[in-house]
Design an enzyme around this catalytic site. Structure first.
Site, short mmCIF file in Angstrom:
data_model
loop_
_atom_site.label_atom_id
_atom_site.label_comp_id
_atom_site.label_asym_id
_atom_site.label_seq_id
_atom_site.Cartn_x
_atom_site.Cartn_y
_atom_site.Cartn_z
N CYS A 160 0.86 -1.18 0.00
CA CYS A 160 0.00 0.00 0.00
C CYS A 160 0.90 1.24 0.00
O CYS A 160 1.96 1.26 0.62
CB CYS A 160 -0.93 0.10 1.19
SG CYS A 160 -2.09 -1.24 1.33
N GLU A 216 8.28 -14.24 -11.35
CA GLU A 216 7.63 -13.00 -10.95
C GLU A 216 6.95 -12.28 -12.10
O GLU A 216 5.83 -11.80 -11.95
CB GLU A 216 8.67 -12.01 -10.38
CG GLU A 216 9.08 -12.28 -8.98
CD GLU A 216 9.99 -11.16 -8.46
OE1 GLU A 216 11.09 -11.00 -8.99
OE2 GLU A 216 9.57 -10.43 -7.55
N LYS A 232 13.13 -14.28 -10.99
CA LYS A 232 12.78 -13.20 -11.93
C LYS A 232 11.74 -13.71 -12.92
O LYS A 232 10.75 -13.05 -13.18
CB LYS A 232 13.99 -12.72 -12.72
CG LYS A 232 14.96 -11.72 -12.17
CD LYS A 232 14.46 -10.40 -11.72
CE LYS A 232 13.78 -10.46 -10.39
NZ LYS A 232 14.53 -10.28 -9.19
#
Ligand code: M6R
Length: 610
Positions: free
Chosen positions: A2, A492, A489
């Site tokens: 957030c 993701e 990587k």
């Protein structure tokens, strides 16, 4: 997770808030919202989805207020929806609140408030905060805004960085924090709030860092700080030397690509931050004496994700150069496994953001056991930096893409520089090994440029494999740590299932997964183990695999499909170069699949919840 932004000044707040949120979207992007004050009334615009949705709302231009708060969400409590988006109002629409963190006792607080006549419209933990503030505000005769926020915060368990505005006090924003990041930027007749510096770097370079359990009351022309008992306290302002363009895409299609190409520069800056005229690296600020280092029984390197992989890549270097047992731990496991720590343990915490909750908790645990703690972070003033006994900065500049690239290479470089410093202090290994390594470290920026220029065939390979369901990475020794990072990587940002294996382990099980046309990527930079890894790669070729090789050795072609050759360098530091083609491979696959490279699904840049 957030992102929060706040503004108070003389300009229209809404565009500044949106601009800040767009820069913080890497922290979460499920939903977004802003709240301003016009004519002593709170306005609210929020929706699920990306920040740009707020800009497109028809009434956005009607927000003329010069004070406001804003939020971009990574959902924890309650699915992404308009109701669950921040800001949240109290029942009487007197207070508006944005929150980053988790209120662990929100159920008890919610029941308490319901018993006192309050009702709730969202499933979030956050909605208790404005109502609790209102509860205290309406139960005190003098309606004290600051006192009410403080009393509400005293009831909260968990983590929070909050911004509060109140329609009765249209000239003030109050902020508070505990275990979640928050910075305050000072301007001329205007002040800014953000979860992270890049959000407002365009407006100011002067920042205050709020500590846990502190409060700040902001107006157009002042910022007043208070401790937990609301005693006024003073704070030093820090000037950040990041270039504001470093937080922009600067002509690149994506932040990730820009950050991959920034690596020669970020490594140069990281090296130069410690390089002495005699070619050694200066870490005297850590106050580490030969006596102390000789008494160390163990070094722990503790981190998460990519930062943990950076730690893994220097474990062997430290052990070989310093002869100190070095363990690398995943922070979320470390904190619960009762690790053996005492005053003779040196604990190093690696974190790009300096805000990762698990790493921070592991650090606090080590301090409780009297260990010496060193933080390696990329963000000056971050929580981990403040908590550790000593901290060292990587100079990667703001890393915005969720997938870490330039922070990783800067971490490996800095950890290796530190290993040479420890080796000099201890003098337990052949001096020439240390001298050669230092030489190789200094050569990294130029060799990174070469590596970036020699990766042309990686795009072709990406176009051939982007539709695959599984891709395997192999390596031994330091190459195994590179394989782990390459595989992370890929997962993701391309959503392709991938695993990394120590190549020698293959025949103990994983080789059962290899079939005709399976893609296997082998990293071959550890000269002691290259022949072994080639044999392991042969075993998968025999079973039909197509192979990509990343190497700095000159090799005959053993039936490999594609070979990417990177510049020669000692294996101690080879991850800094060998990871580059793998970063680019993931990038090109993600692009070809039409995915959002910078903001992959379900992820957030900075994981500030457990
Ligand atoms: O900010 P930190 O370095 O502490 O973050 C640790 C991990 O969350 C981070 O490296 C994560 O694994 C990245 N998304 C990797 O690309």
């Amino acid at each position: 997770m957030c992102g929060i932004v706040g503004y108070i000044g003389t300009k229209k707040a809404a565009p500044i808030l949106i601009d800040g949120l767009l820069k913080l979207e890497y922290r979460g992007y499920d939903s977004a919202g802003i709240s301003t004050i016009e004519n002593n009334c709170l306005s609210l615009l929020k929706d699920k989805g990306r920040v740009k949705n707020i800009l497109n709302l028809s009434n956005f231009d009607t927000l003329s207020g010069t004070i406001g708060i804003a939020h971009t969400r990574w959902a924890t409590h309650g699915k992404p929806s308009k109701e669950n988006s921040h800001p949240h109002f109290d029942n009487s629409s007197t207070f508006s609140v944005v929150h980053n963190g988790i209120i662990e006792n929100y159920n008890e607080l919610k029941n308490f408030l319901i018993d006192n006549g309050y009702s709730f419209v969202s499933q979030t933990d956050t909605e208790v905060i404005p109502n609790l503030i209102h509860y205290y505000y309406s139960s005190t005769a003098n309606k004290d805004f600051l006192q009410s926020v403080k009393m509400a915060c005293s009831d909260l368990h968990g983590s929070f960085a909050i911004e509060v505005i109140c329609k009765d006090f249209p000239d003030n924003i109050i902020v508070a924090k505990k275990d979640s990041p928050l910075v305050i930027g000072k301007g001329e007749h205007e002040n800014y709030i953000a979860s992270d510096i890049p959000a407002v770097l365009k407006y100011t370079k002067n920042f205050y860092f709020l500590q846990d359990n502190e409060f700040a009351l902001l107006s157009e022309n002042s910022i007043t700080f208070f401790d937990n008992n609301l005693n006024e306290i003073s704070k030093d302002i820090k000037t950040i030397d990041w270039d504001e363009n470093s937080a922009d895409k600067n002509g690149y299609e994506d932040y990730m690509l820009k950050e991959i190409y920034e690596q020669p520069d970020s490594i140069r800056k990281t090296i130069n931050s410690r390089l002495l005229d005699n070619g050694t690296f200066d870490f005297t600020d850590l106050n580490i004496s030969k006596n102390y280092l000789s008494s160390i029984n163990k070094i722990y390197i503790v981190a998460c994700g990519t930062a943990m992989h950076a730690g893994l890549s220097v474990k062997n270097t430290i052990e070989k150069l310093c002869k100190i047992n070095t363990e690398v731990d995943i922070a979320s496991e470390f904190r619960y496994r009762s690790p053996l720590i005492d005053k003779n343990t040196l604990c190093i915490f690696v974190s790009q953001s300096g805000e990762t909750a698990d790493t921070l908790a592991a650090l606090k645990l080590c301090k409780e056991h009297s260990a010496k703690t060193i933080a390696i972070t990329n963000v000056l003033g971050s929580s981990i930096t403040r908590e550790a006994d000593y901290s060292i900065l990587t100079y990667a500049g703001p890393e915005i893409a969720v997938a870490s690239t330039k922070a990783y290479t800067a971490q490996v470089t800095l950890l290796s520089m530190l290993a040479t410093y420890f080796a000099d202090v201890l003098n337990r290994c052949d001096k020439d090994i240390v001298i050669d390594l230092r030489h190789d470290i200094v050569s990294l920026p130029a060799k990174l440029e070469q590596t970036l220029n020699s990766c042309n065939s990686i795009k072709d390979f990406a176009l051939r494999v982007y539709n695959e369901h599984d891709i395997f990475f192999l390596g031994r020794g330091i190459d195994y740590s590179i394989a782990l990072e390459g595989s992370l990587k890929l997962k993701e940002i391309s959503y392709i299932h991938s695993d990394a294996y120590a190549a020698g382990e293959l025949k103990h099980g994983p080789i059962a997964l290899i079939e005709d046309n399976t893609t296997v990527i082998t990293i071959l930079t550890d000269s002691n183990l290259v022949k072994k890894s080639i044999s392991n790669t042969q075993e998968v070729i025999t079973r039909g695999a197509k192979t990509l090789i990343i190497t700095n050795q000159s090799l005959p072609n053993y039936g490999f499909d594609t070979i990417i050759t990177i510049p020669e360098i000692s294996e101690y530091i080879s991850p800094v170069l060998a990871i580059v083609p793998l970063q680019l491979l993931s990038y090109f696959i993600s692009k070809e699949k039409g995915l959002d490279v910078d903001k992959p699904r379900n992820l957030a840049k900075s994981v500030t919840v457990e």
